[in-house]
Structures are given as structure tokens and as C-alpha cells.
Design a protein around this motif. Structure first.
Motif, PDB file in Angstrom:
ATOM      1  N   SER A  33      93.278  51.093  79.496  1.00  0.00           N
ATOM      2  CA  SER A  33      93.381  50.500  78.110  1.00  0.00           C
ATOM      3  C   SER A  33      92.351  51.104  76.890  1.00  0.00           C
ATOM      4  O   SER A  33      92.723  51.145  76.050  1.00  0.00           O
ATOM      5  N   LYS A  34      91.310  51.302  77.664  1.00  0.00           N
ATOM      6  CA  LYS A  34      90.070  52.042  76.808  1.00  0.00           C
ATOM      7  C   LYS A  34      90.691  53.203  76.133  1.00  0.00           C
ATOM      8  O   LYS A  34      90.326  53.742  75.057  1.00  0.00           O
ATOM      9  N   ASN A  35      91.221  54.181  77.348  1.00  0.00           N
ATOM     10  CA  ASN A  35      91.682  55.560  76.732  1.00  0.00           C
ATOM     11  C   ASN A  35      93.040  55.471  76.003  1.00  0.00           C
ATOM     12  O   ASN A  35      93.597  56.577  75.855  1.00  0.00           O
ATOM     13  N   GLN A  36      93.656  54.196  75.951  1.00  0.00           N
ATOM     14  CA  GLN A  36      95.107  54.350  75.430  1.00  0.00           C
ATOM     15  C   GLN A  36      95.814  55.328  76.015  1.00  0.00           C
ATOM     16  O   GLN A  36      96.725  55.907  75.433  1.00  0.00           O
ATOM     17  N   THR A  37      95.861  55.409  77.255  1.00  0.00           N
ATOM     18  CA  THR A  37      96.662  56.161  78.149  1.00  0.00           C
ATOM     19  C   THR A  37      98.088  56.336  77.878  1.00  0.00           C
ATOM     20  O   THR A  37      98.612  57.451  77.970  1.00  0.00           O
ATOM     21  N   TYR A  38      98.467  55.183  77.689  1.00  0.00           N
ATOM     22  CA  TYR A  38     100.112  55.198  77.764  1.00  0.00           C
ATOM     23  C   TYR A  38     100.559  55.084  76.238  1.00  0.00           C
ATOM     24  O   TYR A  38     101.754  54.824  75.879  1.00  0.00           O
ATOM     25  N   LYS A  39      99.588  55.129  75.164  1.00  0.00           N
ATOM     26  CA  LYS A  39     100.195  55.090  73.820  1.00  0.00           C
ATOM     27  C   LYS A  39     100.867  56.397  73.591  1.00  0.00           C
ATOM     28  O   LYS A  39     100.421  57.551  73.849  1.00  0.00           O
ATOM     29  N   VAL A  40     101.971  56.150  72.855  1.00  0.00           N
ATOM     30  CA  VAL A  40     102.805  57.558  72.639  1.00  0.00           C
ATOM     31  C   VAL A  40     103.172  57.612  71.229  1.00  0.00           C
ATOM     32  O   VAL A  40     103.211  56.437  70.545  1.00  0.00           O
ATOM     33  N   ASP A  41     103.143  58.667  70.464  1.00  0.00           N
ATOM     34  CA  ASP A  41     103.754  59.010  69.215  1.00  0.00           C
ATOM     35  C   ASP A  41     104.778  59.982  69.329  1.00  0.00           C
ATOM     36  O   ASP A  41     104.905  60.547  70.255  1.00  0.00           O
ATOM     37  N   ILE A  42     105.670  60.220  68.523  1.00  0.00           N
ATOM     38  CA  ILE A  42     106.470  60.978  68.275  1.00  0.00           C
ATOM     39  C   ILE A  42     105.790  62.259  68.296  1.00  0.00           C
ATOM     40  O   ILE A  42     104.819  62.546  67.653  1.00  0.00           O
ATOM     41  N   ASP A  43     106.692  63.498  69.196  1.00  0.00           N
ATOM     42  CA  ASP A  43     106.022  64.775  69.443  1.00  0.00           C
ATOM     43  C   ASP A  43     106.923  65.599  69.484  1.00  0.00           C
ATOM     44  O   ASP A  43     107.780  65.463  70.408  1.00  0.00           O
ATOM     45  N   SER A  44     107.426  66.218  68.567  1.00  0.00           N
ATOM     46  CA  SER A  44     108.507  67.188  68.529  1.00  0.00           C
ATOM     47  C   SER A  44     108.564  68.368  69.597  1.00  0.00           C
ATOM     48  O   SER A  44     109.500  68.914  69.983  1.00  0.00           O
ATOM     49  N   SER A  45     107.360  68.859  70.111  1.00  0.00           N
ATOM     50  CA  SER A  45     107.319  69.588  71.156  1.00  0.00           C
ATOM     51  C   SER A  45     107.812  69.364  72.401  1.00  0.00           C
ATOM     52  O   SER A  45     107.845  70.089  73.384  1.00  0.00           O
ATOM     53  N   LYS A  46     107.882  68.063  72.719  1.00  0.00           N
ATOM     54  CA  LYS A  46     108.173  67.240  73.903  1.00  0.00           C
ATOM     55  C   LYS A  46     109.506  66.812  73.813  1.00  0.00           C
ATOM     56  O   LYS A  46     109.773  65.884  72.835  1.00  0.00           O
ATOM     57  N   LYS A  47     110.398  66.707  74.964  1.00  0.00           N
ATOM     58  CA  LYS A  47     111.443  66.077  75.194  1.00  0.00           C
ATOM     59  C   LYS A  47     111.205  64.364  75.080  1.00  0.00           C
ATOM     60  O   LYS A  47     110.071  64.175  75.819  1.00  0.00           O
ATOM     61  N   LYS A  48     112.104  63.649  74.594  1.00  0.00           N
ATOM     62  CA  LYS A  48     111.805  62.104  74.655  1.00  0.00           C
ATOM     63  C   LYS A  48     112.274  61.697  75.610  1.00  0.00           C
ATOM     64  O   LYS A  48     113.734  62.005  76.213  1.00  0.00           O
ATOM     65  N   TYR A  49     111.951  60.437  75.960  1.00  0.00           N
ATOM     66  CA  TYR A  49     112.710  59.500  77.070  1.00  0.00           C
ATOM     67  C   TYR A  49     112.257  58.268  76.896  1.00  0.00           C
ATOM     68  O   TYR A  49     111.066  57.796  76.702  1.00  0.00           O
ATOM     69  N   TYR A  50     113.284  57.199  76.790  1.00  0.00           N
ATOM     70  CA  TYR A  50     112.917  56.094  76.270  1.00  0.00           C
ATOM     71  C   TYR A  50     113.361  55.086  77.461  1.00  0.00           C
ATOM     72  O   TYR A  50     114.444  55.004  77.808  1.00  0.00           O
TER      73      TYR A  50
END
Length: 924
Positions: free
Chosen positions: A17-34
RNA sequence: GCCCGGGUGGCGGAAUUGGUAGACGCGUCGGUCUCAAAAACCGAUAAUCGCAAGGUUGUACCGGUUCGAUUCCGGUCCUGGGUACCA
């Protein structure tokens, strides 16, 4: 010391939680998965062990996808509007917002303790004004849209008004409620009120008459669920069925597309089948029957127009508008009585009691359009007003319900399709030749249907028609705790609130009950007005907020739009949706409907909300029962209870382990049991057990908190997965949890050695090169677990982990090159221990950023040779044998094997099963 | 009633989708260690007949297809979910 899950789990949860490890933002260099979970309703009982089943599974998948390098959106939120909070508010006077907030906080704590990898910065709550602002906005878009059948999509209502102004509605092909023809000239002459009424006839959210369960005593509408045996569950007051003006959604406009597009998505066949049946497309015809001695014509729908010559009577639903009109004087008393009685039975009751055949004759007759015969018109409650036209032509020879009805009332039965070997009535005759049917005689059923529709159309008696079982969705609720509908009434004309004035905030009220005149609770609010005009007082149903939440997660804090276009473009649709099958025909249909609508109007570029859907099974409660000997405070163990007269009592499952009662805990559980006495079996008190729905009153709710406290989150995660196939419903029992607990401890011990002096476990890994056997164990595990995750077969991968760790323990293998990748492949399942292990191995970064190790086939092959099998001198195929067996043995076994002998002339075996050098079976 | 699931040892469940039924875990029994217990470790564990080797029966029930059926087909029973205002 053994694995200290308490400290370690807390440590990593804090780190994440401190490092916001699982926070995501859009990143066109990576394939997305929802990866999406169906968000929970935050109930007062807190999270129970059933909730996390799907959440753990989806979390495993989300973590796995991250390990493969995907940019994973994995959010969570709360479906926080709903009836229970309102009921609680009515009882206690506490504002639902307050109790909901409290429940949410509890849920959040519990969810955090399990170690999910959610991006909490994108949390949504449907009851939050910043969220329901957009639910209201979508409602307005629906209100401002109509469904153009020619273009097969929803369009802006202004385009419809444009057409009305130029050419009237003659050429408009739109989904609508009532037929009503007018020219452009007529349109211009209508006043505002009439225009508004006409437009409501086309809008996708509109006002209609709908049948509801009305409870006069409570002054409210009840869900079927809240009605038991004709009276309200709360209070036991009588309930009647009643027509009411209601806001509705024209989901029927989308029926065909909702049906067709099921082909495009990877949902289970059973779920698709349920939706198909719910939509219930059937091809048939609408036919008008003249009524004898009357100007009226009775419109019926039938899927079997070919059987029209077998129609020996007509049946109307008790609610049919003609019932009152056509009933002949002498029959009025009886018919009225019947209608009154039928009216107050729910549809479900009416359908369920199919064996109990009821009906009355109206005294009226219809005229058969081809034979001119008089056909008696009956009223029967097996005909439902909501389906088709609420009237059927009964063909008792070829419909089971018509048959039963005809036999019961001694009505004639005329067979019109021959070729059935079965008894009349049970023979639905989907195939066969027509008989007794004049111009249809001799035709096959399919041809007959075609021909009769042609005839009906040419003689203007009706037309071929596709009918859907799906009904428009009633949208208004006479409740407080829901989204206000953003409509106000100016001189009785419903108008949409200006978008810039959204949200319409749910007003404060003094009580959460309807008013004395039966108005919804919002009518109690003072100054609930817009521009000085009254605002609609019904609220939206529970499914409103959940019909689009997957979009809001993409950009949950946006104040300008429901989500920005670049986030919508990036995340597109849900790749994996995890949730219960109980939503098959509710939520999962509505969310598809809204998605298609938003697509039509150009707000999103996808037509389906979720590509893949997995249904997790329901976890049922396993109650424990104690047996009190009547009129005593003495309790007798299960095996001896038959010797006494006993009362069964539910006992808190948390003070029972493996059906053995903790007697001391029981005594202090409740004051009245302090001095309880026990009759034991072999020194133990054994409880009975029963599988039932998890419920507070049955003392069988198991909260994950206790399990986590006792065994840790990783253990709970592994255990829930180990319990059985994800999709199956199963009762909760903790009997096997020591197995997964032992597994974690074994894993821990694998890379720790005992310190002789103080019995402490010291971290100990070796940098030696692993042996081939050790590599084999690792790569076997990687291969299997990878396959299992992709098949959502999480239970078998837990077994695989156990086998792997057992084998490594046997070899005393603590080598870094084995332990390190093992930590990675275990991390989706048991993230805390994996993270700690990864950390101990000297890696600072989190396992969530590592790649999932590839398996290497080379380590898996033991020995192999190809053995050619020849038939008649020609080599037919090669056998690939992977276990030690000699050529001579193959020859001997092949020749000796009877099956092999029989098969060699036919197809090639795919596989020969060899055990300890013996061929035991052959796969063709 | 209608629609969609499920039924395998004492228990939860495996079974490469038609090919050694019961992997893995729990429980139970026996053993090692211990003054003892716990923990840990080792072994046994579908039923049945047999000292044994080995045999027979077994995947809810009845029937069918197949060299071969837990798996496919037809029917029956039991059970879970949904059935339109619970979420």
C-alpha cells in the motif's frame, strides 16, 4: 521458529500500500488486461468466506497476467445502494448512508487482510453522488434516445422529432409501445403534452403501466422475494397485484442483438443458454379471431400457426382487457371471482401449480377464421398476460398444457399432425404430416407453417411475427436508498434535468417509509424540486449502478466525463469477469444492454462489456447442531441422540472443530448454557451438521477474519482454491485447512534449517547447481500450474504445489535456482510468503514485477523411442513410448493384447498406455 | 412448473475429455521419537472374499451405443441456482 504469517503478511500488505504496488495507469507500451470482480453489496454481516472465492481466483489471474508482463487493471468497489440498508434504516432510523459507510469500512479491512492486488485509487461506490451523477447522465441519454429499426441502433430523439416534423411517423420504423399514426401536419398541431406523450412512446426510458406486488398496509411495492404465500414477509400483510405507472427501459429493442452477440463472447455455454432462453426468441404468427356477435377481434400469438385447425378453444389470461368486455352476463359472477383470485397469485405461483388446473368459461365464442366454427373462449391462469398477446388459441392435441386443460374441462381434442407414436397431448408434433386441416393436409409441419402464414397474411387475418419472451425492464422503485431519477414534471410533462445540473442529490427525509397517501419516500423531502417543478420521486433499481461500473473504474475520479476517451480507448472491455451465475439473467443482461446503448450513441467503442466470464460457485454454510434433551439443560452427542427426545439447536460453528464441540467455549457462549451438562461419546461431544444458506440466524456464517487470524491469508487463499472446482457450489468446511497450512510450513522449512542451539529456523539456501531430478520437479510444476491457471483449474494447481514441495523436501533441495522460480509461480496463490521468500533471497523488488518462468520441455522427458507398428507389411504409425520398455516387450504385448488385435485393422491408436513396461490399454 | 448446473471412498475432490477409477489433501488406524503428550516423520486406508498370491463388485438409479463408459445417448430420482422489485 515456524513461518510467522502474522508479521510477514502485515509487513507486505503495508509495503504494497505504501508503494502503491498495484496502481496502474494507461501505458501504451504494454498490452492491457482487465480483470473484474462483481463488486459486493456491503451488507451488515460483513464479508463471509463465500465472497473471496471469486475474488481470490480473479486475483490469482490478475497476478499471473502481471507476471507475464501485462498492464493489469484490477479494481474493486461497492454496489452500495440496496434494500437491506433501507430496511435497516426503517427499523433503526439510522441513515442508510451512515450504515453503508460503516459496512464499507469493514469490508475494506477484510479485503485488505486477504492480500488482494486491487488498485484502490480507482474505487467506486454506486451511492456516491460523484458516481451516480453519471448513472443519472446515462439515464438522460436513454431518455433522449429512440431505437431506429431501419439502422438497427439507438439514435438521438431529436432525429425522430425531425422526422415527425417533416413526414410524420408513417415511415418511421421504431421500437415503440402503442401504434399511433400521424402526419407532419398533425404533429405540428399537437400541443406540448401530446407531443411529450408520443415521444415517451419511443424513448428508451419511458413511462408505462407495469404489474407490481402492492402491499396497501406497508404502502409500498414488494419484490416477489418479499412476498411469501400471498402476504408480505415483513409484517404478514396481504399483497395484491396491481397496475402502476412506472419508469421502464426498452431493453426489448436490443433483444435480437443481445441474442446474436452471445456468439462473440467467451461465456460458458450454460450461461449463454440461460440468456437465450430468457430472451426467448420464437417465430410464429399473430392471428386475429373474430368474436361472435361482437365487433371485437381477439389477437393471439402462436408459434404453431400450422395447428390452427386443431384449435378447439381459446384461453385468455385473467388480466386480459377483453375478459370483462366479452363475458356473457350469466357467467359474470363466476368469471369475476376467478379473475380476482388469479390476479393476486404471482406468476411464479401460477406456473408452479401447473397440476392444479383452473379456468372458467366466459360464455363467449370466437369464430375460426378458416372453418367458421364457433370456438369457446375460456379464461385460464396458465396463460400469462405478459407474454405474447395474453391470449392463446388452444390446440390440446399438440400442447401439453392445452391438453391438460381440455381433459380437465372436457373440451374437444382434434389431432392435426399425424406421425406421432406418443400419446396425444404429450406429443408436440414438431415433425409430421398435417391432417384434418383442409388446405394444409399432407404438408410437413415446416411447410405448413409457411403456407398458413401466407394464407393468413393474404386474407389479412394477421401476420408472421417474431416474438420475444424478454420484457421491458421496470426501472422505477418506490424506495429511498437508490439513485434519484433525473426527471422533473412541468405541467405533468416529464422533462430531463439539464446535464450541467447533475447530480440530483438524494434528499434527506424524516422517515424512510412511503407517505400516508402511498407516495414513495422521496415525496417526504422538502423542496425536492428542479426549477420550481417537482422531481420524480421513484428511484432507480439496484441494477442501475452496476450496469456500467466497469467503465467508471477506468477513470474513476473524472469529473468531466464518466471516463476520458483515452482511458476508454486503452482499457476497452473487461477481459476476465468473475462473478456468480445467479446474475445470469439480471445484471449480466442489463450491463450488456447499457453497453450496447452507449456504443450506439458513440460514447464507447465496444459492444460487449466482458470478453470472458467465469462463474464461481456459491459457498454454502455448514451448520452445526447440538441436541438438547427436552426440558433439561443437558446435551447429548450426535450418536446417542436417538435414545432421547431432543430439540435441535444451531450452535455457533466457530466453537466447533471437526464437528467436536468445544465444551468450555459453549458454556461461555451464552448465559443459559453456563451450567449445561453433556452426554459424551468417547469423551467427546459430536455435533450434527446440515448444509444450508449462510445466514446470521443459523450461526453458520464463517468470516474470513477468524481463518486469517488462525492460519493466515495465504493459507485461506490456498484453501479456498483447494476446496474444489471454482464453478461448483459447495458447502464451507474447514476440515481440510490443516493441509494447506502444513503446505505453507513445509515450503518455509524447505529453505530454512534448524539451529541446534536455540531451535530457531535460520534461512538457508545453497548456490549449488540443481540436479536434473530437481529441475524436473520444478519444470513439471511450472508446466502444470501454467496450464491450470489458464483453465481456471486452481484446485489442481494447489495439489501440484503440494506434490512439488513434498518431492523437493524428500530431496532436501534448498537450491536457489529452484526456490527462486518456485516463489514466483506460487506468488499468485500465496503472495505474502512468496514475497517474503523473494526478499530473503536478496531481491529488493517485488515478485509482482517478475516474469513467470517458462518451463523447459527437456527436463520433462525421461526416455523415448519410436516403435513402428506394421499392418500387412506396411508401417501404419509410430508409437511414442515414454516409459522404459524394450522392443521385445512391445512386440509381445502388442501381439498378446486382444484390443490391439481387433483395432489394428481399423483406426490408428493415438496412445498406448504403458505401465511398468506393460501395455495396459490402447487409445484409438 | 419452466430454464441452467451438480451427484465418484468416512470427507473435500483427481482422472490427459472414451482408455490403469480414487491423484492431492483431510480424517482414521499402525509405527518411530518421547517419562508422557503435542509437533514432526514413516506406513496402511473404496467395498468384499482370501493366511496369501489373487479374485469379485464398484463413479446416484434403470437402460442403450462401444473392444472399452465416471466421461457419449435415452429415461428416473435427489440436490443447488434463476424465475423479471434481493443483490
Amino acid at each position: 521458529m515456524e513461518y510467522n504469517f502474522k508479521d510477514i503478511e502485515k509487513k507486505w500488505q503495508l509495503y504494497w500500500s505504501k508503494n502503491q504496488t498495484y496502481k496502474v495507469d494507461i501505458d501504451s507500451s504494454k498490452k492491457k488486461y482487465y480483470v473484474l470482480d462483481m463488486f459486493p453489496y456491503p451488507s451488515g454481516a460483513g464479508l463471509h468466506v463465500g465472497h473471496p472465492l471469486g475474488y481470490i481466483a480473479s486475483d490469482i489471474f490478475a497476478r499471473y497476467k502481471r507476471l507475464l508482463g501485462f498492464n493489469v487493471l484490477h479494481p474493486m468497489g461497492y454496489d452500495s445502494f440496496g434494500l437491506p440498508a433501507e430496511q435497516y434504516a426503517i427499523q433503526t432510523g439510522q441513515h442508510p448512508a451512515v450504515t453503508t459507510e460503516k459496512n464499507i469500512n469493514r469490508y475494506r479491512q477484510q479485503l485488505d487482510a486477504i492480500g488482494f492486488s486491487y488498485d484502490w485509487s480507482k474505487e467506486v461506490r454506486t451511492s456516491d453522488p460523484s458516481y451516480y451523477k453519471w448513472t443519472q447522465w446515462i439515464f438522460i441519454q436513454l431518455f433522449n434516445s429512440w431505437y431506429n429499426v431501419s439502422t438497427n441502433q439507438a439514435e438521438s430523439i431529436s432525429s425522430l422529432i425531425g422526422i415527425f416534423e417533416t413526414v410524420g411517423n408513417n415511415q418511421v420504423s421504431a421500437v415503440h409501445t402503442h401504434d399511433w399514426n400521424f402526419t407532419s401536419h398533425d404533429w405540428k398541431s399537437f400541443n406540448e403534452k401530446t407531443k411529450s406523450e408520443i415521444l415517451l412512446n419511443y424513448r428508451l426510458s419511458y413511462i408505462s403501466d407495469a404489474m407490481v406486488n402492492w402491499c396497501p398496509e406497508l404502502g409500498t411495492v414488494l419484490a416477489n422475494d418479499e412476498v411469501k404465500d400471498g402476504v408480505s414477509e415483513r409484517g404478514g400483510f396481504p399483497v395484491e397485484r396491481k397496475q402502476m405507472k412506472q419508469w421502464s427501459m426498452r431493453i426489448t429493442a436490443y433483444a435480437q442483438r443481445l441474442l446474436e452477440d452471445l456468439e462473440k463472447i467467451e461465456w460458458s455455454d450454460s450461461l449463454k443458454e440461460q440468456q437465450r432462453n430468457w430472451i426467448g426468441r420464437s417465430e410464429g404468427a399473430e392471428i386475429r379471431f373474430k368474436i361472435f356477435n361482437s365487433e371485437l377481434e381477439l389477437l393471439i400469438f402462436t408459434t404453431r400457426p400450422d395447428t390452427i385447425f386443431g384449435a378447439t378453444y381459446m384461453t385468455l389470461a385473467p388480466e386480459h382487457e377483453y375478459v370483462d368486455i366479452i363475458t356473457v352476463e350469466d357467467y359474470k359472477n363466476e368469471v369475476n371471482g376467478y379473475v380476482l383470485e388469479a390476479k393476486n397469485r404471482s406468476e411464479r405461483e401460477r406456473m408452479a401449480e401447473v397440476k392444479n388446473i383452473t379456468g372458467v368459461f366466459t360464455g363467449a365464442y370466437a369464430i375460426h377464421p378458416f372453418t367458421g366454427n364457433k370456438i369457446p373462449i375460456w379464461v385460464g391462469d396458465y396463460v400469462l398476460s405478459g407474454y405474447g398477446t395474453g391470449a392463446v388459441m388452444a390446440v390440446p392435441a399438440h400442447d401439453a398444457r392445452d391438453y391438460a386443460f381440455a381433459r380437465h374441462f372436457n373440451l374437444p381434442i382434434v389431432e392435426v399432425v399425424s406421425g406421432g407414436e406418443l400419446e396425444l397431448g404429450s406429443y408436440d408434433a414438431k415433425e409430421g404430416k398435417l391432417i384434418n386441416s383442409e388446405f394444409l393436409d399432407g404438408l410437413e409441419v415446416k411447410e405448413a407453417i409457411k403456407k398458413v402464414i401466407e394464407k393468413i397474411e393474404s386474407r389479412n387475418l394477421g401476420a408472421g411475427k417474431i416474438n420475444f419472451r424478454l420484457r421491458d425492464a421496470v426501472f422505477g422503485r418506490q424506495r429511498y436508498w437508490g439513485e434519484p431519477i433525473p426527471i422533473y414534471y412541468q405541467d405533468g410533462i416529464p422533462l430531463a434535468v439539464d446535464e450541467k445540473d447533475l447530480p440530483i442529490i438524494l434528499p434527506e427525509v424524516d422517515k424512510y417509509l412511503p407517505t400516508e397517501d402511498g407516495e414513495p419516500p422521496l415525496a417526504r423531502a422538502k423542496d425536492f424540486q428542479y426549477k420550481g417543478f417537482p422531481i420524480e420521486t421513484t428511484t432507480m433499481p439496484g441494477w442501475a449502478g452496476s450496469s456500467w461500473y466497469f467503465l467508471r473504474y477506468m477513470d474513476a475520479n473524472n469529473n468531466e466525463k464518466f471516463a476520458s476517451s483515452n482511458t476508454i480507448e486503452y482499457w476497452k472491455e473487461v477481459d476476465l469477469y468473475m462473478g456468480g451465475a445467479e446474475h445470469a439473467t439480471g445484471h449480466l443482461l442489463y450491463v450488456r444492454f447499457w453497453t450496447k446503448f452507449l456504443f450506439d450513441r458513440g460514447y464507447i467503442s465496444i459492444e460487449e462489456p466482458a470478453k470472458k466470464l467465469i462463474n464461481q460457485g456459491m459457498i454454502q454454510g455448514r451448520s452445526n447442531i447440538v441436541y438438547r434433551i427436552k426440558d433439561t439443560n443437558k446435551f447429548v452427542s450426535l450418536g446417542l441422540k436417538n435414545d432421547f427426545e431432543v430439540t435441535e439447536l444451531h450452535v455457533d460453528v466457530n466453537i466447533v472443530e471437526n464437528d467436536i464441540l468445544d465444551i468450555e467455549a459453549f458454556k461461555s457462549w451464552r448465559e443459559e448454557y453456563r451450567s449445561a451438562e453433556f452426554i459424551l461419546e468417547e469423551g467427546k461431544y459430536i455435533c450434527g451438521n446440515e448444509v444450508e444458506k449462510m445466514s446470521k440466524s443459523k450461526w453458520n456464517v464463517v468470516s474470513p477474519d477468524i481463518m486469517i487470524d488462525k492460519y493466515g491469508a495465504d493459507c485461506l487463499r490456498l484453501y479456498e482454491m483447494f476446496l474444489g472446482p471454482l464453478e461448483l457450489s459447495k458447502p464451507w468446511n474447514t476440515n481440510g485447512i490443516t493441509g494447506t497450512s502444513n503446505f505453507i510450513r513445509k515450503l518455509w522449512k524447505l529453505y530454512h534449517k534448524n539451529n541446534q542451539q536455540n531451535q530457531e529456523l535460520l534461512f538457508d539456501v545453497s548456490n549449488d547447481e540443481p540436479t536434473k531430478a530437481e529441475y524436473k520437479i520444478l519444470h513439471k510444476t511450472i508446466k502444470k500450474v501454467k496450464e491450470d491457471i489458464e483453465k481456471f483449474s486452481f484446485n489442481t494447481s494447489v495439489s501440484t504445489f503440494m506434490i512439488c514441495v513434498n518431492e523437493l523436501t524428500d530431496l532436501k533441495c534448498n537450491k536457489r535456482k529452484i526456490v527462486e522460480p518456485l516463489a514466483v509461480i506460487i506468488s499468485p496463490y500465496a503472495p505474502h510468503i512468496a514475497e517474503e521468500l523473494w526478499f530473503l533471497l536478496g531481491n529488493a523488488s517485488s515478485v509482482t514485477k517478475t516474469l513467470f518462468p517458462e518451463f523447459n520441455d527437456e527436463y520433462l522427458i525421461e526416455s523415448e523411442f519410436a516403435y513402428p507398428i506394421s499392418v500387412n507389411g506396411k508401417t501404419k504409425f509410430n508409437l511414442n513410448l515414454s516409459l522404459s520398455i524394450t522392443k521385445e516387450e512391445v512386440e509381445k504385448e502388442v501381439l498378446a493384447n486382444e484390443n490391439m488385435q481387433r483395432l489394428l485393422n481399423g483406426a490408428s491408436p493415438k496412445k498406448i498406455i504403458v505401465v511398468l513396461g506393460k501395455i495396459v490399454n490402447v487409445v484409438v
